[in-house]
Design a protein around this motif. Structure first.
Motif: not given
Length: 108
Positions: A48-64
């Motif tokens: 997928i393409r998103v505006r801020d991949p690093a922020a998405l990965v960080d948020a998803m990682t925080a949710d496990g």
């Protein structure tokens, strides 16, 4: 065991499950205001393409939720592996919990 008729049937069932889940997840991601684009896939993952991949990965990682930042390969890219229905539902729920930011356009 994998080459027995039962093993082959189990493998075919698993492939069918992954394909069905991939299409279900693709549809949900295409409707998400967080996703700019879902690239075509015949694999067990979606890019997928998103505006801020690093922020998405960080948020998803925080949710496990494990997703892979592929921004170095394609601007804004994140790879999402297709899992079980429950795992995919958890990933979609984590995505929905992100603050809403409606994209201004979808890149081609």
């Amino acid at each position: 065991d994998a080459l027995t008729p039962d093993g082959i049937r189990r493998a075919q069932d698993n492939v069918s499950r992954v394909v069905a889940e991939r299409e279900r997840v693709r549809t949900a991601l295409e409707r998400s205001p967080h996703v700019l684009r879902v690239h075509p896939s015949d694999a067990n993952f979606l890019l997928i393409r998103v505006r801020d991949p690093a922020a998405l990965v960080d948020a998803m990682t925080a949710d496990g939720i494990a997703v892979r930042d592929r921004n170095a390969l394609l601007d804004g890219a994140v790879r999402i592996t297709i899992g079980t229905e429950d795992e995919n539902d958890a990933m979609l729920a984590a995505l929905d919990r992100r603050p809403r930011r409606v994209p201004t356009g979808r890149p081609e």
